[in-house]
Design a protein around this motif. Sequence first.
Motif, mmCIF file in Angstrom:
data_model
loop_
_atom_site.group_PDB
_atom_site.id
_atom_site.type_symbol
_atom_site.label_atom_id
_atom_site.label_comp_id
_atom_site.label_asym_id
_atom_site.label_seq_id
_atom_site.Cartn_x
_atom_site.Cartn_y
_atom_site.Cartn_z
ATOM 1 N N ARG A 255 0.613 -0.996 0.282
ATOM 2 C CA ARG A 255 -0.069 -0.449 0.144
ATOM 3 C C ARG A 255 1.170 1.367 -0.091
ATOM 4 O O ARG A 255 2.129 1.643 0.587
ATOM 5 N N PHE A 256 0.701 2.250 -0.788
ATOM 6 C CA PHE A 256 1.092 3.832 -0.789
ATOM 7 C C PHE A 256 0.092 4.734 -0.842
ATOM 8 O O PHE A 256 -1.243 4.614 -1.133
ATOM 9 N N PRO A 257 0.947 5.679 0.072
ATOM 10 C CA PRO A 257 0.274 7.185 -0.372
ATOM 11 C C PRO A 257 0.020 7.669 -1.661
ATOM 12 O O PRO A 257 0.870 8.263 -1.879
ATOM 13 N N VAL A 261 -4.531 11.884 -5.989
ATOM 14 C CA VAL A 261 -4.428 10.934 -6.966
ATOM 15 C C VAL A 261 -6.041 10.625 -7.094
ATOM 16 O O VAL A 261 -6.078 9.472 -6.867
ATOM 17 N N VAL A 262 -6.909 10.593 -8.189
ATOM 18 C CA VAL A 262 -7.873 10.736 -8.694
ATOM 19 C C VAL A 262 -8.411 9.575 -9.970
ATOM 20 O O VAL A 262 -9.423 10.052 -10.220
ATOM 21 N N ARG A 331 -13.779 6.705 -1.939
ATOM 22 C CA ARG A 331 -14.587 7.718 -3.164
ATOM 23 C C ARG A 331 -14.012 7.196 -4.599
ATOM 24 O O ARG A 331 -12.633 6.547 -4.279
ATOM 25 N N PRO A 332 -14.647 7.491 -5.403
ATOM 26 C CA PRO A 332 -13.766 7.300 -6.691
ATOM 27 C C PRO A 332 -12.601 7.689 -6.631
ATOM 28 O O PRO A 332 -12.299 8.998 -6.315
ATOM 29 N N GLY A 333 -11.615 7.015 -7.240
ATOM 30 C CA GLY A 333 -10.506 7.128 -7.506
ATOM 31 C C GLY A 333 -9.093 6.738 -6.571
ATOM 32 O O GLY A 333 -8.408 6.560 -6.598
ATOM 33 N N SER A 334 -9.928 5.905 -5.553
ATOM 34 C CA SER A 334 -9.699 4.969 -4.503
ATOM 35 C C SER A 334 -10.049 3.803 -4.998
ATOM 36 O O SER A 334 -9.931 2.775 -4.071
ATOM 37 N N LEU A 335 -11.070 3.609 -6.286
ATOM 38 C CA LEU A 335 -11.291 2.128 -5.760
ATOM 39 C C LEU A 335 -10.897 1.037 -5.594
ATOM 40 O O LEU A 335 -9.472 0.410 -7.105
ATOM 41 N N GLY A 336 -10.479 0.020 -5.500
ATOM 42 C CA GLY A 336 -9.940 -1.174 -5.962
ATOM 43 C C GLY A 336 -10.551 -2.827 -5.370
ATOM 44 O O GLY A 336 -12.265 -2.103 -4.850
ATOM 45 N N ALA A 337 -10.793 -3.342 -6.164
ATOM 46 C CA ALA A 337 -11.451 -5.408 -6.231
ATOM 47 C C ALA A 337 -10.498 -5.975 -5.267
ATOM 48 O O ALA A 337 -10.808 -6.709 -4.595
ATOM 49 N N VAL A 338 -9.359 -5.886 -4.828
ATOM 50 C CA VAL A 338 -8.550 -6.604 -3.465
ATOM 51 C C VAL A 338 -9.413 -7.284 -2.158
ATOM 52 O O VAL A 338 -9.572 -6.110 -2.019
ATOM 53 N N PHE A 366 -5.113 6.670 -0.707
ATOM 54 C CA PHE A 366 -3.927 5.643 -1.306
ATOM 55 C C PHE A 366 -4.319 4.426 -2.088
ATOM 56 O O PHE A 366 -5.505 4.465 -3.202
ATOM 57 N N HIS A 367 -3.298 3.895 -3.359
ATOM 58 C CA HIS A 367 -3.076 2.709 -3.371
ATOM 59 C C HIS A 367 -2.406 1.751 -3.193
ATOM 60 O O HIS A 367 -1.899 1.842 -2.276
#
Length: 571
Positions: A255-257, A261-262, A331-338, A366-367
């Motif tokens: 994980r990283f900040p 970023v969106v 919120r949109p921009g930081s979404l994921g399925a992990v 975060f991503h």
Amino acid sequence: MRWTQTLIPTLKETPAEAEIVSHKLLLRAGLIRKLTGGLYTFLPLGLRTLRKVERIVREEMDRAGALELLMPALQPPEIWQKSGRYEAARDVLFKVRDRAKKEWVLGPTHEEVVTSLVAGEISSYRQMPKNFYQIQTKFRDEIRPRFGLMRAKEFIMKDAYSFDATDEGAQASYRKMYDAYARIFQRCGLKAIAVEADTGVMGGKFSHEFMVPAETGENEVVYCDGCGYAANVEKASSAAGKPGPAVEAVDVIERFPTPGVVTIEALTRDPYGVPAERQIKTLVYLADSKPVLVLIRGDDQLNEAKLVGVLGTGNFRPAEEAEIVAALGARPGSLGAVGVTNLPIYADERLTGLSGMTTGANQDGFHVRNVSLARDIQVTHWAELRLVAAGEPCARCGQELKVRRAIEVGHVFKLGTKYSEALQALFLDESGKQQPAVMGCYGIGVTRTLQAVIEQSHDDQGIVWPVSVAPYTVCITPLSVAPGSEVLKLAEKIYDDLITRGVDVILDDRNERPGVKFKDSELVGFPIRVGIGEKSLAKGEVEIKPRAGALQPVKADDAVTKVLELIAAGL
Ligand SMILES: [Zn+2]
């Protein structure tokens, strides 16, 4: 017909409402007039052309063995509920209420009506195949009617429905209609191409659309010059969309900040430098009111038509921000399925086997990187969900695919038994077993076809009609209309002779300057103009001008023969 007796209100200026050339010319040539947005009156010339298109459609449908009938435009909503389309088609259904406040539907199509009819009339395999068609006014609750007859609230369609006892029979019925359509568009003077199409809310098995290439078309067609492959972009596939070899995940997920970023694009820039093709785009949709996740590669676009096909419901929409936060906590921009296990996850095939990917962490700002599709995401459905782009390799032959815009003028569907099962169109087969009829449905936008002819065939002066659908084939233009003049006498003689020979002819008997008459005749686009003036008549000649060809002086006595020759030769 004499010009002064009919109504041809040509316009010098282009009405502001018209955006595309065919719409401008329909108005300027005095073929149609707007009542209000999406509703048009056909004036005498426009109606003549419409009738000619209808006649071609009728002749080819009859020749293919289809039976004409006429069904009500007003339909009870119950049959739409039975077929399951009342909800799926709610955005286009025109609904009205009677005095008892009962609701009715104005038909945009007639699968429900014709299947109800067949349910009552056909009970044995011996009565099939049957193909019923009609030419009728349809209604569509169009939010943004535009482009004249192209996208209107009320329009004329030819719709046909085939009923067969077997799948092979349905296949043959489909082929017959496909061939009839090719002939219809060719006879209308259109260069139409058949492309593979998405079946969408119709729920059919497979289908083709007939497309007229045009810059102003609302559809996009993907095609290959190498092997002839052609498909609506909603349906198209390419070799680029196929899964590559699986890459084993080695690195641990991290994980990283990523404050602020969106977008995919922002993550490609410094200090992150993650190429779009190494990112996973996570979209949230509501299907039948339940959230689902959709994953595609960062540099791809979602093909919503394909998503509809995979979801199996037309009742879907992108989730709103509050719904997204409720589903994933970010919120949109930081979404994921992990790590997501409580929602269905639909992933595009191109992601199969990829590792070292970056995606949102479901925490704002975060991503996560080093994501492996196989290891870290529990994909529930793999499917082809991306949009094909120009330049990708053809899946069949490898040559570069091209994309062009086009107007859809016809559509043929192999429907299967969806409607016959829902509306009980059952029959007894040879062994006495009850079966649902196998259906196909086939539509032609008649009013849209008329406009497509203009969109494809015009020049700076106006419309260039093919003889087959021109409002009149010949326009006789005497430059003097003084009663008793030699010019007018000859004009009337040629006019009478052509009528006797069955030619559609109009005599421009207006007392107008030659320039005005010539301009109007070019604007309306009559295929042949016969000009008669004192100068040429002094030499015993008249001037024959094919709309798209050169002016030819012809002996006055030969004028009728010459016109007939031109028509016979297709100009
Ligand atoms: Zn190809």
